[in-house]
Motif scaffolding. Structure first.
Motif, mmCIF file in Angstrom:
data_model
loop_
_atom_site.group_PDB
_atom_site.id
_atom_site.type_symbol
_atom_site.label_atom_id
_atom_site.label_comp_id
_atom_site.label_asym_id
_atom_site.label_seq_id
_atom_site.Cartn_x
_atom_site.Cartn_y
_atom_site.Cartn_z
ATOM 1 N N ALA A 263 0.863 -0.994 -0.133
ATOM 2 C CA ALA A 263 -0.338 -0.038 0.197
ATOM 3 C C ALA A 263 1.201 1.403 0.166
ATOM 4 O O ALA A 263 0.414 2.266 -0.998
ATOM 5 C CB ALA A 263 -1.163 -0.013 1.042
ATOM 6 N N VAL A 264 2.422 1.327 0.771
ATOM 7 C CA VAL A 264 2.895 1.943 0.750
ATOM 8 C C VAL A 264 3.619 2.746 -0.152
ATOM 9 O O VAL A 264 3.476 3.948 -1.384
ATOM 10 C CB VAL A 264 4.071 2.498 1.928
ATOM 11 N N ASP A 265 4.101 1.303 -1.230
ATOM 12 C CA ASP A 265 4.500 1.900 -2.540
ATOM 13 C C ASP A 265 3.427 1.839 -3.322
ATOM 14 O O ASP A 265 4.127 2.695 -4.925
ATOM 15 C CB ASP A 265 5.161 -0.046 -2.889
ATOM 16 N N LEU A 266 2.654 1.946 -3.984
ATOM 17 C CA LEU A 266 1.709 2.312 -4.745
ATOM 18 C C LEU A 266 1.096 3.367 -4.110
ATOM 19 O O LEU A 266 1.200 4.493 -4.886
ATOM 20 C CB LEU A 266 -0.364 1.606 -4.540
ATOM 21 N N MET A 267 1.066 3.997 -2.645
ATOM 22 C CA MET A 267 0.747 5.618 -2.235
ATOM 23 C C MET A 267 1.475 6.187 -2.943
ATOM 24 O O MET A 267 1.079 7.471 -3.314
ATOM 25 C CB MET A 267 0.691 5.695 -1.047
ATOM 26 N N LEU A 268 2.934 5.916 -3.045
ATOM 27 C CA LEU A 268 4.911 6.590 -3.715
ATOM 28 C C LEU A 268 4.164 6.552 -4.822
ATOM 29 O O LEU A 268 4.089 7.753 -5.789
ATOM 30 C CB LEU A 268 5.666 5.618 -3.283
ATOM 31 N N ALA A 269 3.550 5.425 -5.802
ATOM 32 C CA ALA A 269 3.919 5.947 -6.647
ATOM 33 C C ALA A 269 2.633 6.641 -7.548
ATOM 34 O O ALA A 269 2.702 7.821 -7.893
ATOM 35 C CB ALA A 269 3.562 4.339 -7.706
ATOM 36 N N VAL A 270 1.181 6.978 -6.919
ATOM 37 C CA VAL A 270 0.382 7.900 -7.083
ATOM 38 C C VAL A 270 0.876 9.212 -6.754
ATOM 39 O O VAL A 270 1.090 10.128 -7.778
ATOM 40 C CB VAL A 270 -1.005 7.613 -6.401
ATOM 41 N N SER B 270 1.692 12.221 -9.519
ATOM 42 C CA SER B 270 1.046 13.822 -9.004
ATOM 43 C C SER B 270 1.541 14.296 -9.579
ATOM 44 O O SER B 270 1.575 15.667 -9.646
ATOM 45 C CB SER B 270 -0.597 13.210 -8.030
ATOM 46 N N ALA B 271 2.370 14.260 -8.788
ATOM 47 C CA ALA B 271 3.762 15.977 -8.609
ATOM 48 C C ALA B 271 4.855 16.067 -10.543
ATOM 49 O O ALA B 271 4.041 17.065 -10.089
ATOM 50 C CB ALA B 271 5.063 15.056 -7.735
ATOM 51 N N LEU B 272 4.478 14.141 -10.894
ATOM 52 C CA LEU B 272 5.635 14.968 -11.844
ATOM 53 C C LEU B 272 4.172 15.339 -13.089
ATOM 54 O O LEU B 272 4.646 14.956 -14.765
ATOM 55 C CB LEU B 272 6.078 13.822 -12.478
ATOM 56 N N ARG B 273 2.437 15.607 -12.630
ATOM 57 C CA ARG B 273 1.658 15.149 -13.584
ATOM 58 C C ARG B 273 2.130 15.640 -15.416
ATOM 59 O O ARG B 273 2.006 15.898 -16.151
ATOM 60 C CB ARG B 273 0.540 15.604 -13.231
ATOM 61 N N ARG B 274 2.638 16.673 -15.281
ATOM 62 C CA ARG B 274 2.846 17.946 -16.141
ATOM 63 C C ARG B 274 3.822 17.498 -17.257
ATOM 64 O O ARG B 274 3.969 17.376 -18.656
ATOM 65 C CB ARG B 274 3.068 19.408 -15.569
ATOM 66 N N ARG B 275 4.362 16.655 -16.996
ATOM 67 C CA ARG B 275 5.840 15.667 -17.529
ATOM 68 C C ARG B 275 5.202 14.470 -18.218
ATOM 69 O O ARG B 275 5.630 14.070 -18.751
ATOM 70 C CB ARG B 275 6.930 15.562 -16.463
ATOM 71 N N LEU B 276 4.161 14.225 -17.795
ATOM 72 C CA LEU B 276 3.718 12.668 -18.445
ATOM 73 C C LEU B 276 2.264 12.979 -19.107
ATOM 74 O O LEU B 276 1.547 13.499 -19.366
ATOM 75 C CB LEU B 276 3.184 11.364 -17.231
ATOM 76 N N SER B 277 1.842 11.983 -20.203
ATOM 77 C CA SER B 277 0.936 12.269 -20.274
ATOM 78 C C SER B 277 -0.032 11.179 -19.768
ATOM 79 O O SER B 277 -0.098 10.700 -18.284
ATOM 80 C CB SER B 277 1.356 10.800 -22.196
ATOM 81 N N SER C 71 -2.499 9.682 -20.234
ATOM 82 C CA SER C 71 -3.033 8.474 -19.793
ATOM 83 C C SER C 71 -1.935 7.291 -18.740
ATOM 84 O O SER C 71 -2.483 6.504 -17.594
ATOM 85 C CB SER C 71 -2.981 7.400 -21.363
ATOM 86 N N ALA C 72 -0.669 7.736 -19.143
ATOM 87 C CA ALA C 72 -0.116 7.554 -17.915
ATOM 88 C C ALA C 72 0.166 7.792 -15.970
ATOM 89 O O ALA C 72 -0.556 6.853 -15.523
ATOM 90 C CB ALA C 72 1.615 7.837 -17.794
ATOM 91 N N HIS D 18 -2.681 5.912 -11.241
ATOM 92 C CA HIS D 18 -3.575 7.153 -10.758
ATOM 93 C C HIS D 18 -4.789 5.956 -9.963
ATOM 94 O O HIS D 18 -4.975 5.814 -8.799
ATOM 95 C CB HIS D 18 -3.926 8.158 -10.769
ATOM 96 N N LEU D 19 -4.991 5.338 -10.772
ATOM 97 C CA LEU D 19 -6.867 4.012 -10.547
ATOM 98 C C LEU D 19 -5.174 3.103 -9.623
ATOM 99 O O LEU D 19 -6.404 2.496 -9.246
ATOM 100 C CB LEU D 19 -6.436 3.137 -11.834
ATOM 101 N N SER D 20 -4.668 3.252 -9.360
ATOM 102 C CA SER D 20 -3.700 1.831 -8.422
ATOM 103 C C SER D 20 -4.203 2.345 -7.035
ATOM 104 O O SER D 20 -4.176 2.170 -5.989
ATOM 105 C CB SER D 20 -2.359 1.722 -8.260
ATOM 106 N N SER D 21 -4.728 3.694 -7.123
ATOM 107 C CA SER D 21 -5.260 3.781 -5.574
ATOM 108 C C SER D 21 -6.348 3.329 -5.258
ATOM 109 O O SER D 21 -6.775 2.662 -4.274
ATOM 110 C CB SER D 21 -5.833 4.854 -6.175
ATOM 111 N N TYR D 22 -6.852 2.243 -6.503
ATOM 112 C CA TYR D 22 -8.035 1.676 -5.526
ATOM 113 C C TYR D 22 -7.740 -0.102 -5.826
ATOM 114 O O TYR D 22 -8.540 -0.058 -5.009
ATOM 115 C CB TYR D 22 -9.329 1.513 -6.940
ATOM 116 N N ALA D 23 -6.180 -0.131 -5.772
ATOM 117 C CA ALA D 23 -6.158 -1.444 -4.973
ATOM 118 C C ALA D 23 -5.710 -0.928 -4.083
ATOM 119 O O ALA D 23 -5.474 -1.560 -2.326
ATOM 120 C CB ALA D 23 -5.305 -1.923 -6.075
#
Length: 198
Positions: free
Chosen positions: A99-106, A110-117, A119-120, A125-130
């Motif tokens: 859960a911590v690893d998924l939270m870190l990924a989200v 999110s902090a790098l959102r402007r540099r990502l597509s 869809s990526a 972000h959908l991993s929050s549901y897991a």
């Protein structure tokens, strides 16, 4: 600081983290892809979501640090990052680590959102549901905490009901993003919508 204080701090911050992350989930589910309202504009919704997330992460960090520092069980900082390597309750601690690893990924994406597509970003972000149900299981299964105590079970039930209720509202056909977009277009340009329907 005494071991007992650290232990109670770990338990308390774990419970607060659950409540805050549940609130983040409810807000994210109910407002994803939608405009704000006159009561709560879109910018305010995004700020509230971000602020709740940061607060949740702060409480989670305290939960991890106090759990490692109290010395009641043998846990290391690596156990909080690498899943299923803990000598104590590897399954339940491992779920918390996932859960911590998924939270870190989200959080990082999110902090790098402007540099990502888009869809990526959305895929991560959908991993929050897991992440959220895994965190709930971690809290419930860890025997050294209050996971099976009546007050914690009631708290779990309230948080689960809140998230499931938000999902039920979100999945209603009239709440689907396409339906909301059509309704907004009809309200903004009623004549064009009538003409398009002929």
């Amino acid at each position: 600081m005494s071991t007992q204080i650290l232990w109670y701090a770990s338990r308390a911050t774990g419970a607060v983290s659950l409540v805050l992350f549940s609130a983040v989930m409810v807000l994210g589910i109910l407002t994803a892809g939608r405009k704000g309202s006159s009561f709560l504009p879109r910018a305010a919704v995004l700020r509230l979501h971000r602020s709740l997330t940061i607060t949740s992460m702060a409480f989670l960090a305290i939960h991890i640090v106090t759990a490692i520092s109290d010395g009641y069980v043998s846990l290391s900082f690596l156990d909080a990052i690498l899943p299923f390597r803990s000598a104590w309750e590897p399954m339940w601690i491992g779920l918390g680590t996932v859960a911590v690893d998924l939270m870190l990924a989200v959080g990082i994406t999110s902090a790098l959102r402007r540099r990502l597509s888009p869809s990526a970003w959305k895929a991560v972000h959908l991993s929050s549901y897991a992440m959220w149900p895994i965190a709930v299981l971690h809290g419930f299964g860890t025997s050294g905490g209050d996971g099976t105590s009546p007050w914690m079970i009631i708290l779990d039930i309230v948080c689960i009901a809140g998230v499931l209720g938000a999902l039920a509202v979100r999945l209603r056909p009239d709440r689907h993003p396409d339906s909301v977009a059509r309704q907004a277009a009809t309200t903004a340009h009623p004549r064009e919508s009538i003409g398009a329907g002929r």
